[in-house]
Design a protein around this motif. Structure first.
Motif, PDB file in Angstrom:
ATOM      1  N   ARG A  60       0.826  -1.210   0.000  1.00  8.00           N
ATOM      2  CA  ARG A  60       0.000   0.000   0.000  1.00  8.00           C
ATOM      3  C   ARG A  60       0.858   1.258   0.000  1.00  8.00           C
ATOM      4  NH1 ARG A  60      -2.115   3.416   4.184  1.00  8.00           N
ATOM      5  NH2 ARG A  60      -3.714   4.743   3.243  1.00  8.00           N
ATOM      6  N   SER A  64       2.500   1.856  -3.400  1.00  5.82           N
ATOM      7  CA  SER A  64       1.563   2.278  -4.445  1.00  5.82           C
ATOM      8  C   SER A  64       1.371   3.786  -4.461  1.00  5.82           C
ATOM      9  CB  SER A  64       0.214   1.583  -4.243  1.00  5.82           C
ATOM     10  OG  SER A  64      -0.414   2.023  -3.052  1.00  5.82           O
ATOM     11  N   TYR A  83      -2.186   5.284  -8.771  1.00  4.21           N
ATOM     12  CA  TYR A  83      -2.603   4.534  -7.595  1.00  4.21           C
ATOM     13  C   TYR A  83      -3.135   5.455  -6.505  1.00  4.21           C
ATOM     14  CZ  TYR A  83      -0.935  -0.003  -9.166  1.00  4.21           C
ATOM     15  OH  TYR A  83      -0.784  -1.183  -9.844  1.00  4.21           O
ATOM     16  N   GLU A 127      -6.629   4.891  -4.629  1.00  3.14           N
ATOM     17  CA  GLU A 127      -6.166   4.368  -3.343  1.00  3.14           C
ATOM     18  C   GLU A 127      -7.254   3.581  -2.627  1.00  3.14           C
ATOM     19  OE1 GLU A 127      -4.152   5.923   0.852  1.00  3.14           O
ATOM     20  OE2 GLU A 127      -4.959   7.352  -0.597  1.00  3.14           O
ATOM     21  N   VAL A 155      -7.343   0.137  -4.142  1.00  2.00           N
ATOM     22  CA  VAL A 155      -6.143  -0.624  -3.783  1.00  2.00           C
ATOM     23  C   VAL A 155      -6.223  -1.101  -2.339  1.00  2.00           C
ATOM     24  CG1 VAL A 155      -3.641  -0.479  -3.508  1.00  2.00           C
ATOM     25  CG2 VAL A 155      -4.727   0.581  -5.483  1.00  2.00           C
ATOM     26  N   THR A 156      -6.644  -0.222  -1.437  1.00  2.00           N
ATOM     27  CA  THR A 156      -6.748  -0.596  -0.027  1.00  2.00           C
ATOM     28  C   THR A 156      -7.790  -1.685   0.179  1.00  2.00           C
ATOM     29  OG1 THR A 156      -6.142   1.678   0.560  1.00  2.00           O
ATOM     30  CG2 THR A 156      -7.083   0.311   2.289  1.00  2.00           C
ATOM     31  N   LEU A 209      -6.315  -4.974  -0.902  1.00  2.00           N
ATOM     32  CA  LEU A 209      -5.394  -5.544   0.083  1.00  2.00           C
ATOM     33  C   LEU A 209      -6.150  -6.114   1.280  1.00  2.00           C
ATOM     34  CD1 LEU A 209      -2.601  -2.808   0.031  1.00  2.00           C
ATOM     35  CD2 LEU A 209      -2.553  -5.050  -1.053  1.00  2.00           C
ATOM     36  N   LEU A 268      -6.510  -0.852   7.423  1.00  2.00           N
ATOM     37  CA  LEU A 268      -6.995  -0.852   6.040  1.00  2.00           C
ATOM     38  C   LEU A 268      -8.494  -0.587   5.978  1.00  2.00           C
ATOM     39  CD1 LEU A 268      -5.025  -3.915   4.599  1.00  2.00           C
ATOM     40  CD2 LEU A 268      -4.519  -1.495   4.270  1.00  2.00           C
ATOM     41  N   CYS A 282     -10.600   2.344   3.973  1.00  2.00           N
ATOM     42  CA  CYS A 282     -11.759   2.045   3.122  1.00  2.00           C
ATOM     43  C   CYS A 282     -12.970   2.878   3.526  1.00  2.00           C
ATOM     44  CB  CYS A 282     -12.091   0.555   3.200  1.00  2.00           C
ATOM     45  SG  CYS A 282     -10.880  -0.532   2.422  1.00  2.00           S
ATOM     46  N   THR A 317       3.168   4.935   6.053  1.00  2.00           N
ATOM     47  CA  THR A 317       2.436   5.490   4.910  1.00  2.00           C
ATOM     48  C   THR A 317       2.766   6.964   4.706  1.00  2.00           C
ATOM     49  OG1 THR A 317       0.638   3.932   5.357  1.00  2.00           O
ATOM     50  CG2 THR A 317       0.155   5.799   3.917  1.00  2.00           C
TER      51      THR A 317
END
Length: 607
Positions: free
Chosen positions: A213, A216, A222, A226, A229-230, A233, A473, A477, A567
């Motif tokens: 993450r 990316s 990305y 995001e 992608v999250t 994952l 994560l 989201c 991050t």
């Protein structure tokens, strides 16, 4: 070719006027590739001798640069006269001198001269080519100098400060990781066999998810995706857990529910990222609108009015059960219960005042739209103040440490949640159900992992990093599920005016901050004690390590803070690399601002 030069180069090739706000230079390599720039080059400017192709092309390119420089100079004059800040007088004077010098040389080049009878034609052509090259260099020097001046004045990136900040973040990440490793070693009983056989695979998998993450974020594509992608994952971690359970033959319903929850979150993220209108009341942005195309608009409108009320009732029941279970002090419990019931009743009243299914008088609508949100804010603020005062000044009773922590966490959650749900609009209750269901699944799966690994017998009190990573994560989201995205135009400005018609910078700024970071930072961080303590109640009874509850709590908060710090560090690296990118202010810088504020808020809530 630099991105700054693209617009003017294309304009020169197409033969259209240069953009007024462009400060780039016509790229010679790309300009020379066009066949049209080499046509009809045989006529000399002095009509005395023919010119070869190279000299004639240089003449045409010098003419293009002359217009290019004039356009940039015109922009400099207008910007300097109208801007409050403007440019530095010293550098601006230097740029103007370069332009004056270039114009003076251009006047000399344009003078009609013919070679003398004794001069050779080749020598004259060589002299003309050298003069044109000097003129091209003069214009290029002017354009490059102003581009450098504009970069230093507009981007305002200080490499030394950026390097210092990046170094501090790297040291912070290393320090947190070292403390976490040492704490895990202390919490591991010395008589336990193969202590790393179970935790190392979990740690490796969690580190892989966080690294993917974070890496990316180095790509602008990305960053724009995001949320997807999250969610991918998070779903990957769920599928890995399901596969492991199916292999061992101990599959549970919680794993299926958690996986199904990710599917709902995926559709909600797609809907949230497609929103273009800010404000929860401007559009009926409940995720149930996904099925509107299937069942029709009338069914969709009715569902958007009824389903949020049903979701709110479910959230109210769950919150009241949480208060009855977690809060043990009588005064605090009954006060929080009364405040919660009143807050959710006012939220329902506010939604009903905006419903199209019910007819209301104008006075009732005004009361529901103006007074109900203010009552929710007031009750939440009062509950928060009482919770903090109780934590600071209440006498230490006979309750255990974990019960005191859960009591305070439940009180803080119940103080913040009504305001956050009010600002999120009709989608708030549905998002709260997803958050509660996700927390329940993570806790149950953690207890399952504890039982399968027989940690209650061995007495290990090392936190599961996969559970903390999943919770982190899920928080990301939820940010995208509610219609937010990491750009300044992604802020839901309408949420700041719920209950208010007039603008006040502190009040509206505070409400906008709660709406932006409430469901993705405030609620997840305040819920960490439940994720930590309720997973290890059994282990704390039989553990041979002292103060197991405190150790687990510190580990979970350190893991969560470390994930956020990693991050943010990668985001700083990305901004440092892309500081000259065309989209730095539209994409990379806003992402850095969101992550930096999120890190500060996370650290503040953890501390």
């Amino acid at each position: 070719m630099q991105q700054l030069d693209f617009a003017v180069t294309v304009s020169a090739l197409l033969g259209i006027p240069f953009p007024f706000g462009s400060i780039g230079r016509v790229n010679p390599e790309l300009y020379a590739l066009s066949a049209g720039t080499w046509d009809n080059q045989r006529t000399g400017i002095n009509a005395c001798t023919p010119q070869d192709d190279l000299v004639a092309w240089k003449m045409r390119y010098a003419e293009v640069l002359c217009v290019n420089s004039w356009q940039v100079k015109r922009y400099i004059d207008q910007y300097s006269g109208s801007s409050i800040i403007g440019f530095s007088a010293e550098y601006l004077h230097h740029v103007e001198e370069l332009y004056s010098k270039a114009q003076a040389n251009w006047s000399e080049v344009l003078k009609p001269t013919c070679p003398s009878e004794t001069a050779k034609g080749e020598e004259f052509k060589e002299s003309a080519s050298s003069a044109l090259q000097l003129q091209i260099d003069a214009y290029s020097s002017f354009l490059e100098s102003f581009a450098k001046l504009a970069r230093s004045a507009w981007t305002e990136f200080d490499l030394w400060l950026m390097g210092t900040g990046l170094l501090l973040m790297i040291l912070s990440v290393i320090t947190q990781a070292y403390i976490l490793v040492r704490l895990n070693a202390v919490c591991q009983p010395s008589d336990q066999e193969c202590p790393s056989s179970r935790i190392i695979p979990k740690l490796s998998f969690a580190f892989t998810l966080v690294t993917i993450r974070a890496a990316s974020l180095l790509s602008n594509s990305y960053i724009l995706a995001e949320g997807r992608v999250t969610n991918f994952l998070l779903a990957t971690s769920c599928i890995a857990g399901v596969w492991s359970s199916a292999t061992n033959g101990n599959f549970t319903i919680e794993e299926f529910i958690f996986l199904l929850l990710n599917i709902f979150a995926r559709f909600g993220i797609e809907l949230g990222m497609s929103k273009q209108i800010a404000g929860p009341t401007a559009t009926k942005d409940h995720p149930v609108s996904i099925i509107c195309d299937i069942f029709g608009s009338s069914f969709c409108n009715v569902s958007m009015d009824i389903f949020p009320i049903i979701s709110l009732a479910m959230v109210t029941c769950i919150v009241l059960k949480l208060i009855a279970y977690a809060v043990h002090q009588r005064f605090l419990k009954y006060f929080i219960i009364c405040g919660t019931i009143l807050s959710y009743a006012f939220i329902a009243n506010y939604w009903a005042s905006e419903s199209t299914l019910l007819s209301h008088t104008k006075a009732v609508q005004e009361i529901g739209r103006s007074l109900a949100p203010r009552f929710v804010y007031a009750i939440g603020g009062l509950s928060l103040v009482i919770s903090v005062l109780w934590r600071l000044f209440a006498p230490v009773d006979s309750l255990k440490f974990n019960k005191r922590i859960t009591s305070l966490s439940a009180a803080m959650l119940c103080s913040w949640s009504p305001t956050i749900l009010m600002l999120l609009g009709r989608q708030g209750a549905f998002v709260a159900l997803i958050c509660i269901t996700g927390a329940w699944c993570i806790i149950m799966l953690q207890q399952k992992y504890q039982k399968d690994s027989k940690l209650d017998i061995t007495g290990s009190c090392v936190a599961n990093p996969v559970s903390v990573t999943q919770w982190s994560l899920l928080a990301v989201c939820l940010f995208y599920l509610t219609g937010h995205w990491c750009t300044f135009d992604g802020l839901r400005y309408g949420a700041a005016f719920i209950g208010f018609d007039n603008f006040h910078i502190i009040r509206q700024g505070f409400l906008l901050s709660i709406d932006t970071f409430g469901v993705s930072h405030i609620l997840p961080v305040l819920s960490l004690p439940f994720v930590a303590i309720h997973c290890y109640n059994t282990a704390s009874k039989k553990s041979k390590v002292k103060d197991v509850t405190i150790n687990i709590l510190i580990q979970v908060h350190l893991m969560y803070g470390l994930i956020t710090a990693i991050t943010t560090t990668v985001t700083i690296v990305c901004v440092t690399i892309q500081r000259r990118h065309l989209m730095v202010w539209g994409l990379f810088a806003p992402k850095y601002v969101f992550d930096a504020i999120g890190l500060l808020l996370t650290d503040l809530l953890i501390c």
